[in-house]
Scaffold this active site. Sequence first.
Site, PDB file in Angstrom:
ATOM      1  N   LYS A 184       0.836  -1.198   0.000  1.00 55.88           N
ATOM      2  CA  LYS A 184       0.000   0.000   0.000  1.00 55.88           C
ATOM      3  C   LYS A 184       0.869   1.245   0.000  1.00 55.88           C
ATOM      4  CE  LYS A 184      -1.963   2.707   3.026  1.00 55.88           C
ATOM      5  NZ  LYS A 184      -1.886   3.959   2.240  1.00 55.88           N
ATOM      6  N   GLY A 237       6.744   5.025   8.692  1.00 53.18           N
ATOM      7  CA  GLY A 237       5.921   6.224   8.833  1.00 53.18           C
ATOM      8  C   GLY A 237       5.982   6.785  10.236  1.00 53.18           C
ATOM      9  N   GLU A 259       9.724   1.120  10.849  1.00 48.05           N
ATOM     10  CA  GLU A 259      10.738   2.173  10.670  1.00 48.05           C
ATOM     11  C   GLU A 259      10.023   3.485  10.941  1.00 48.05           C
ATOM     12  OE1 GLU A 259      13.865   1.979  10.174  1.00 48.05           O
ATOM     13  OE2 GLU A 259      14.003  -0.162   9.761  1.00 48.05           O
ATOM     14  N   CYS A 293      13.242  10.604   7.594  1.00 49.40           N
ATOM     15  CA  CYS A 293      13.231  10.097   8.968  1.00 49.40           C
ATOM     16  C   CYS A 293      14.579  10.355   9.638  1.00 49.40           C
ATOM     17  CB  CYS A 293      12.878   8.626   8.987  1.00 49.40           C
ATOM     18  SG  CYS A 293      13.825   7.668   7.810  1.00 49.40           S
ATOM     19  N   GLU A 393       9.343  15.336  15.976  1.00 50.55           N
ATOM     20  CA  GLU A 393       9.791  15.268  14.590  1.00 50.55           C
ATOM     21  C   GLU A 393       9.040  16.334  13.786  1.00 50.55           C
ATOM     22  OE1 GLU A 393       8.808  11.685  12.206  1.00 50.55           O
ATOM     23  OE2 GLU A 393      10.933  11.752  11.663  1.00 50.55           O
TER      24      GLU A 393
HETATM   25  P1  NAI Z   1       1.488   8.055   8.470  1.00 46.77           P
HETATM   26  O1  NAI Z   1       2.358   7.170   9.297  1.00 46.77           O
HETATM   27  O2  NAI Z   1       0.088   8.259   8.943  1.00 46.77           O
HETATM   28  O3  NAI Z   1       1.429   7.481   6.958  1.00 46.77           O
HETATM   29  C1  NAI Z   1       2.339   6.533   6.440  1.00 46.77           C
HETATM   30  C2  NAI Z   1       1.569   5.388   5.789  1.00 46.77           C
HETATM   31  O4  NAI Z   1       0.760   4.746   6.772  1.00 46.77           O
HETATM   32  C3  NAI Z   1       0.619   5.836   4.679  1.00 46.77           C
HETATM   33  O5  NAI Z   1       0.623   4.861   3.663  1.00 46.77           O
HETATM   34  C4  NAI Z   1      -0.719   5.859   5.384  1.00 46.77           C
HETATM   35  O6  NAI Z   1      -1.811   5.709   4.520  1.00 46.77           O
HETATM   36  C5  NAI Z   1      -0.591   4.678   6.316  1.00 46.77           C
HETATM   37  N1  NAI Z   1      -1.475   4.699   7.481  1.00 46.77           N
HETATM   38  C6  NAI Z   1      -1.947   5.778   8.154  1.00 46.77           C
HETATM   39  N2  NAI Z   1      -2.722   5.380   9.181  1.00 46.77           N
HETATM   40  C7  NAI Z   1      -2.750   4.023   9.165  1.00 46.77           C
HETATM   41  C8  NAI Z   1      -3.371   3.028   9.969  1.00 46.77           C
HETATM   42  N3  NAI Z   1      -4.124   3.347  11.017  1.00 46.77           N
HETATM   43  N4  NAI Z   1      -3.168   1.738   9.665  1.00 46.77           N
HETATM   44  C9  NAI Z   1      -2.382   1.382   8.628  1.00 46.77           C
HETATM   45  N5  NAI Z   1      -1.780   2.271   7.820  1.00 46.77           N
HETATM   46  C10 NAI Z   1      -1.951   3.586   8.083  1.00 46.77           C
HETATM   47  O7  NAI Z   1       2.239   9.432   8.315  1.00 46.77           O
HETATM   48  P2  NAI Z   1       1.598  10.855   7.894  1.00 46.77           P
HETATM   49  O8  NAI Z   1       0.307  11.066   8.625  1.00 46.77           O
HETATM   50  O9  NAI Z   1       1.592  10.942   6.429  1.00 46.77           O
HETATM   51  O10 NAI Z   1       2.700  11.854   8.467  1.00 46.77           O
HETATM   52  C11 NAI Z   1       2.685  12.252   9.831  1.00 46.77           C
HETATM   53  C12 NAI Z   1       4.078  12.397  10.385  1.00 46.77           C
HETATM   54  O11 NAI Z   1       4.687  11.110  10.412  1.00 46.77           O
HETATM   55  C13 NAI Z   1       5.038  13.257   9.579  1.00 46.77           C
HETATM   56  O12 NAI Z   1       4.901  14.618   9.888  1.00 46.77           O
HETATM   57  C14 NAI Z   1       6.359  12.687  10.023  1.00 46.77           C
HETATM   58  O13 NAI Z   1       6.732  13.266  11.257  1.00 46.77           O
HETATM   59  C15 NAI Z   1       6.076  11.222  10.228  1.00 46.77           C
HETATM   60  N6  NAI Z   1       6.488  10.410   9.074  1.00 46.77           N
HETATM   61  C16 NAI Z   1       7.657   9.709   9.151  1.00 46.77           C
HETATM   62  C17 NAI Z   1       8.114   8.997   8.057  1.00 46.77           C
HETATM   63  C18 NAI Z   1       9.398   8.233   8.101  1.00 46.77           C
HETATM   64  O14 NAI Z   1      10.019   8.037   7.068  1.00 46.77           O
HETATM   65  N7  NAI Z   1       9.805   7.732   9.249  1.00 46.77           N
HETATM   66  C19 NAI Z   1       7.390   8.993   6.774  1.00 46.77           C
HETATM   67  C20 NAI Z   1       6.139   9.715   6.820  1.00 46.77           C
HETATM   68  C21 NAI Z   1       5.736  10.393   7.930  1.00 46.77           C
END
Ligand code: NAI
Length: 490
Positions: A184, A237, A259, A293, A393
Amino acid sequence: MQLLDPVNRFVAADRGGLIGGEWVPGSGGTIDVENPATGTILTSVANMTATDVDAAVDAARRALPVWRGLPPTERAQLMWRLGDLIAERADELAQLDALDNGKTVGDALAVDLPLTIEIFRYYAGWVTKIEGRQLPISIPDFHAYTRREPMGVVGAIVPWNFPLLMCAYKLGPALAAGNTVVLKPAEQTPLSALRLGELIIEAGFPPGVVNIITGDGPTTGAPLAAHTGVDKVSFTGDYQTGRKILDASQGNLKRVTLELGGKSPNIVFPDAQLEAAVDGAFGSVFFNQGQCCIAGSRLFAHEAIADELVERLVAKAEGIVLGSGLDDRTDMGPLVSAVQLDRVLGHVERARQDGATVLTGGERGEGTLAAGHFVRPTVVTDVDSSMPIMNDEVFGPVVAVSRFTDEADVVERANDIRFGLAAGIWTTDVRRTHRVAAALQAGTVWVNTYGMFDVAAPYGGYKMSGYGRELGEESLDAYLQSKTVWVNLA
Ligand code: NAI
Ligand code: MG
């Protein structure tokens, strides 16, 4: 830069998700995909539901014996062929990532694409090298050995910051280990993942080995994470989402790799080569608009060099040209979304209220940039460890600079955080190098460099930055389980 014809055609086409080798429309609504440089809608993709997730997991499960049944040499060839197809289409894929993520085509071609290609080739090499062991048991007349077997169906949930590359991080080791996958992509950046689906078909993978479902977290991600037909979830994420993934894994106690975020310290000692340290500090937190990240978002500068370091960093930041990732003159593109823009500016505003000083940046791009989600590279100082800007972050082009005088003290401050993904040290003292590298609580420590990645070098988090490692042999291990076989020879 002109968009390539195949890119225009691809963006205009309706395709749905890839399930069991077929493009299916999905049973839910759609989600708009935006160009973050202009705020215009590029296209829409399916917001796939739990029903679609069921179908994708079923297809992956049916494909398991097919994929495992292929001779390792054939699986390896398919993965190598996919790497070749990505290399042939690198320009297209870079444009797709630039379109929905905002990153520059130049960065995508310099970083995202080469590493993506190397991942498929590196793990193609592993397919023929996954071995068990004969066990030196002490009981007579028995033969015992281990087999290393795939987990089964892997759910791969990836973020938007490196849209294609993050797919490769999961697919490479998962497929090499003999698993099938339901992937996904992030709802903001589905384009390159869908194009990858077409290349997977073109490479000749059996149907269902890789299934790709688009949609947002609650609609598509959550049912995938909770699905009892999924044996392992690999997620990159937000750490808050990571917690939800862990909760969701409990139904069938599935294996989980996480991660998550970071708040990485980057420490410049007085004996550092300052020019290199300035460039390193700059790249560590402004590359990819800071949406990394591993961003070196806490910069610790020794008193002796702090003034000069900050002055040069600010000058460099002010020289940056913001613009569309598709424009060759652009140094830095927009943030991925309006949500991310608000989040990042909110962090800066909160820091101001807490008494920090914003030396440069901290505001949106103006004029022709106003319709996009641009933030100027931002340097914040006069911060202390109690402030959110030093603990949360930001995931944007914002660096918080603090000063130090004592090595032991700066190590303690660097470690005084719930995350532990990465750290940087700038010094020419070899004793200090190894002393501090050992003392820092982080999954990766870079010395006189920052943000180096190679497919052979595992990376991942200490503390709340996650579970497990990606890349290298360690990532392969995370997609395998070991079986012990006893044979009575008497
Ligand atoms: P997110 O963690 O919500 O999104 C990442 C992925 O997880 C997307 O594909 C999303 O659709 C999916 N997702 C969201 N909620 C989910 C759930 N309940 N169950 C399963 N999958 C789910 O991150 P978001 O909201 O886009 O960004 C928020 C913050 O997260 C950013 O400001 C940043 O601080 C952090 N982040 C860190 C990343 C990294 O590389 N470690 C990458 C993206 C975001
Ligand atoms: Mg979220």
